[in-house]
Design a protein around this motif. Sequence first.
Motif, mmCIF file in Angstrom:
data_model
loop_
_atom_site.group_PDB
_atom_site.id
_atom_site.type_symbol
_atom_site.label_atom_id
_atom_site.label_comp_id
_atom_site.label_asym_id
_atom_site.label_seq_id
_atom_site.Cartn_x
_atom_site.Cartn_y
_atom_site.Cartn_z
ATOM 1 N N LYS A 309 0.811 -1.222 0.000
ATOM 2 C CA LYS A 309 0.000 0.000 0.000
ATOM 3 C C LYS A 309 0.843 1.270 0.000
ATOM 4 O O LYS A 309 0.332 2.343 -0.298
ATOM 5 C CB LYS A 309 -0.931 0.001 1.212
ATOM 6 N N GLY A 310 2.100 1.171 0.390
ATOM 7 C CA GLY A 310 2.927 2.369 0.433
ATOM 8 C C GLY A 310 4.241 2.104 1.130
ATOM 9 O O GLY A 310 4.503 0.992 1.601
ATOM 10 N N ASP A 311 5.065 3.148 1.204
ATOM 11 C CA ASP A 311 6.367 3.020 1.859
ATOM 12 C C ASP A 311 6.215 3.375 3.334
ATOM 13 O O ASP A 311 6.346 4.538 3.732
ATOM 14 C CB ASP A 311 7.389 3.940 1.183
ATOM 15 N N TYR A 312 5.916 2.368 4.141
ATOM 16 C CA TYR A 312 5.700 2.552 5.567
ATOM 17 C C TYR A 312 6.648 1.666 6.362
ATOM 18 O O TYR A 312 7.211 0.699 5.841
ATOM 19 C CB TYR A 312 4.257 2.195 5.952
ATOM 20 N N LEU A 313 6.784 1.986 7.648
ATOM 21 C CA LEU A 313 7.497 1.120 8.588
ATOM 22 C C LEU A 313 6.462 0.308 9.343
ATOM 23 O O LEU A 313 5.609 0.861 10.045
ATOM 24 C CB LEU A 313 8.326 1.951 9.568
ATOM 25 N N TRP A 314 6.541 -1.009 9.191
ATOM 26 C CA TRP A 314 5.616 -1.932 9.859
ATOM 27 C C TRP A 314 6.357 -2.664 10.971
ATOM 28 O O TRP A 314 7.530 -3.012 10.820
ATOM 29 C CB TRP A 314 5.063 -2.961 8.871
ATOM 30 N N THR A 315 5.657 -2.937 12.072
ATOM 31 C CA THR A 315 6.252 -3.691 13.177
ATOM 32 C C THR A 315 5.345 -4.848 13.586
ATOM 33 O O THR A 315 4.116 -4.727 13.587
ATOM 34 C CB THR A 315 6.499 -2.790 14.406
ATOM 35 N N ALA A 316 5.999 -5.961 13.929
ATOM 36 C CA ALA A 316 5.277 -7.107 14.475
ATOM 37 C C ALA A 316 5.293 -7.087 15.999
ATOM 38 O O ALA A 316 4.853 -8.041 16.634
ATOM 39 C CB ALA A 316 5.879 -8.416 13.959
ATOM 40 N N GLY A 317 5.835 -6.009 16.588
ATOM 41 C CA GLY A 317 5.884 -5.914 18.045
ATOM 42 C C GLY A 317 4.498 -5.789 18.647
ATOM 43 O O GLY A 317 3.535 -5.395 17.994
ATOM 44 N N ASN A 318 4.373 -6.132 19.930
ATOM 45 C CA ASN A 318 3.140 -6.038 20.686
ATOM 46 C C ASN A 318 2.060 -6.977 20.154
ATOM 47 O O ASN A 318 2.087 -8.165 20.446
ATOM 48 C CB ASN A 318 2.651 -4.584 20.748
ATOM 49 N N LEU A 319 1.122 -6.495 19.344
ATOM 50 C CA LEU A 319 0.053 -7.392 18.901
ATOM 51 C C LEU A 319 0.572 -8.484 17.992
ATOM 52 O O LEU A 319 -0.024 -9.563 17.899
ATOM 53 C CB LEU A 319 -1.049 -6.594 18.201
ATOM 54 N N GLY A 320 1.687 -8.227 17.299
ATOM 55 C CA GLY A 320 2.285 -9.283 16.502
ATOM 56 C C GLY A 320 2.793 -10.436 17.352
ATOM 57 O O GLY A 320 2.873 -11.578 16.900
ATOM 58 N N GLU A 321 3.137 -10.134 18.622
ATOM 59 C CA GLU A 321 3.518 -11.197 19.548
ATOM 60 C C GLU A 321 2.291 -11.981 19.995
ATOM 61 O O GLU A 321 2.341 -13.204 20.155
ATOM 62 C CB GLU A 321 4.210 -10.598 20.774
ATOM 63 N N ALA A 322 1.190 -11.259 20.203
ATOM 64 C CA ALA A 322 -0.033 -11.921 20.644
ATOM 65 C C ALA A 322 -0.648 -12.752 19.528
ATOM 66 O O ALA A 322 -1.360 -13.725 19.782
ATOM 67 C CB ALA A 322 -1.041 -10.884 21.127
ATOM 68 N N ILE A 323 -0.386 -12.367 18.266
ATOM 69 C CA ILE A 323 -0.921 -13.092 17.103
ATOM 70 C C ILE A 323 0.275 -13.584 16.303
ATOM 71 O O ILE A 323 0.630 -13.023 15.265
ATOM 72 C CB ILE A 323 -1.814 -12.181 16.241
ATOM 73 N N PRO A 324 0.948 -14.638 16.752
ATOM 74 C CA PRO A 324 2.215 -15.027 16.143
ATOM 75 C C PRO A 324 2.077 -15.859 14.875
ATOM 76 O O PRO A 324 3.069 -16.137 14.211
ATOM 77 C CB PRO A 324 2.878 -15.865 17.245
ATOM 78 N N ASP A 325 0.852 -16.253 14.538
ATOM 79 C CA ASP A 325 0.665 -17.199 13.443
ATOM 80 C C ASP A 325 0.269 -16.494 12.157
ATOM 81 O O ASP A 325 -0.206 -15.360 12.162
ATOM 82 C CB ASP A 325 -0.453 -18.194 13.801
ATOM 83 N N VAL A 326 0.429 -17.201 11.032
ATOM 84 C CA VAL A 326 -0.245 -16.807 9.802
ATOM 85 C C VAL A 326 -1.735 -17.036 10.037
ATOM 86 O O VAL A 326 -2.153 -18.120 10.432
ATOM 87 C CB VAL A 326 0.246 -17.638 8.603
ATOM 88 N N MET A 327 -2.523 -15.995 9.840
ATOM 89 C CA MET A 327 -3.942 -16.065 10.167
ATOM 90 C C MET A 327 -4.744 -16.675 9.020
ATOM 91 O O MET A 327 -4.522 -16.360 7.849
ATOM 92 C CB MET A 327 -4.480 -14.663 10.464
ATOM 93 N N THR A 328 -5.696 -17.541 9.371
ATOM 94 C CA THR A 328 -6.668 -17.985 8.385
ATOM 95 C C THR A 328 -7.581 -16.807 8.053
ATOM 96 O O THR A 328 -7.708 -15.859 8.834
ATOM 97 C CB THR A 328 -7.499 -19.145 8.931
#
Length: 829
Positions: A309-328
């Motif tokens: 969608k654009g040139d952004y900085l994405w982080t898996a911190g915080n909620l990415g830890e709570a949702i560690p899986d590839v989601m269905t």
Amino acid sequence: MRAVLPLDDAAADLATAGGKGASLARLTRAGLPVPGGFHVTTEAYRAFVAGFREEILRAAAADPGAIPALFAAHDMPGEIAAEILRAYEGLGDDVPVAVRSSATAEDLPGMSFAGQQDTYLNIRGDALLDAVRRCWASLWNARAIAYRDQNGVPHEDVALAVVVQELVDADAAGVMFTADPVTGARDATVINASWGLGEAVVGGQVTPDAIVVTGGAVTESRTGDKKVMTVRTAAGTEERPVPEELRGAPVLDDAQALELAGLGARIQDLYGTPMDVEWTRRGGTFAIVQARPITGLKAPLEEWNDSLKGDYLWTAGNLGEAIPDVMTPITWSFVRLFIREAMSSSALPGFDLVGNIGGRFYMNLSVVHSVARALGMSGRLGAVEQVFGKVPASLDVPMVRVSRWGIMKRVLPMAVHLQRRVRANLKAMPAFLATSQQRCEELRERVAATGSGPELAGLWEREIRPHMVTSCRMLEAAGRQGGSTLVYTRDRLRKMMGEVDAEAMLTGVNIDGELASMGPVMGLSRLVRGEITRDEFARTYGHRGPHEFEVSIPRPGEDPARIEALIEGLRGMKDDTEALLERQREARERAWARFAQRYPGKEAKMRARVQRWNAVVRDRESARSENMRAFWVLRAFTVRAGELTGIGDDVFSLYLDELLALLRGDRSVLERVPARRATYERYAALPPYPVLIVGHFDPVRWAADPARRADVYDARGASVPVSETVTGFPGAPGVVEGIARVISGPEDGDRLKPGEILVTTLTNVGWTPMFPRAAAVVTDMGAPLSHASIVARELGIPAVVGTGNATMRLRDGDRIRVDGERGTVELLA
């Protein structure tokens, strides 16, 4: 008996003309450009082998190499030979032909027998009879026998037809796939082309040109190095070097590629399925010499990638830890509902604050940094780091392309609305927390009792969704209360007392009520001591686990074996949970005594402030726990939907609106299931993506890179130095030396022995039952205010979190020193 059939004869079916012959007959009848010829039928083959069939079967079991001699020793019956030669003379005077085997077991669903039997090119005159006989014998070569054995095709049932066709003296040839055989994309036609008769392409002796046609245009073209070509000679065919000027020249121009793709589309329409087509070209005219369904074709894939969608900085911190899986897909639907209600600020117009990158959850830190800059709060981004983790100092954070005024115009009204919403929900929170467990149990019972799809859809609208929305709003309120209390109370204590005493003074959250993140580990201890039953444990804590957002995965409360494994993990520990808590209580009181001595008269006020800190932590964790209990209801709802509609696990491949439509009778949504399932499986097979992603990110390409980094990916090519040391946030103080146990997931938690140091990508509340076994915890992801950090502090277990590279730098079995006060991990000799 009919030994020969015209090429376009309607009687040329699989049983009579074999797979290749039946296909060519169908193509010819449809008016496609197929070289002229005829079929030598399976009846002719059976008449030929009738006298020595048992010898063939015995040799196939004992010595396949003896079979060609058996065929060579028998003459072809005169009437069959005469009929074949008459058909050949009907093609013209001494016409060169291709003689191709066509087995009755060829091109069956899920199998391709292409290449198992023989083909002979540039055959003339009486040599045709010998070529037919050698084709018949190739039904019994070792390769064909082994392939039939592997696929369970009885040897007694097979027979071989032969297709005799005029040989096109092709100047170019190749293969064409009307769907991409690698990605499964149905909108792409892939053409391979080379010079000569095409055998060099089929045999893999050249790197052909590769052309992709999509949407009526050539979208990709790569010219290969075509070193050899198959050409016709007086004695048959041979491989010759390609003339130097043609080796690197394209075989097809765009117009020819589009013409060929058009033929492929006609063939696909004729068969109703993607096709593998062999083609030739002579003097600018194309001919089709074979077409078969593509076997083993992947389902078409979708792209789940908000990084585009654009040139952004994405982080898996915080909620990415709570949702560690590839989601269905269904989980992503529920997570989007969760985000919309639990993080209403994510709905800022024009901003994508959350995203799905390759099926994994990411947050857009570019939005956070841009808002902070617009409001003059860039100096307070340290508070953001304590929640989402560190951003390397050398990483230039891209900003959203919205003016300062544009940001303020969006943010300020939202902030006012959010403040009002939080105040209202905080008043209702005590009642919600007191009744949530009972309400969720009632809803799961109601779900189980539904008897039809429409009834379940109605229950969703009337009761399940409203409870989920309320649960999310309570979590938002709990997380927002107290403003920045969590961050600044901790920072002030660290300045006054240092890291170790500050962290000790902030523990004891459990004293005035159970900290929900501690619930599973404390509940396990009570279960082991016999103070509660397994059923009580399952009802109270069974909704918490390492995959608690992913509704396709059973909760621990549904799986008695999972509870047994958790109990087993507590055995053999030197200290149980209560002993760890008691040791931490003693450390806490010593720290408070030092505070009172250093700051006379300030203890009462600071204790009150810490109590507020603890209350905020407890409320946040309790609301989060009840929100996860609501996700257990969502799982029950989804599983029941699969039962009522008869689609089982395919239900997880639908989005919520599609699932509701299915429950109300619209089964057309099931057409999307194969693509979704294939897409999920592709992403789930990849390693966890980098914690930080900047710009457009291709998960598949990244995973294939042997030099890939797990900490940061920057599509701009900017180089963030690779740290030679393992450093992170001080998660919980203390210094420990021990053996590193690098664990990829909680399912491998039994590898962690008491006294070893847990090293992993991330931890969440589902990992905490193994914390009492760990001498220390080290993670790639995390921050001081993550759930795992809080639990580690409560238990007095040293932790270093958010290192970014621990699993890259440390190996299983390394001896390491963890300093939870300084946030460092040292590899020892």
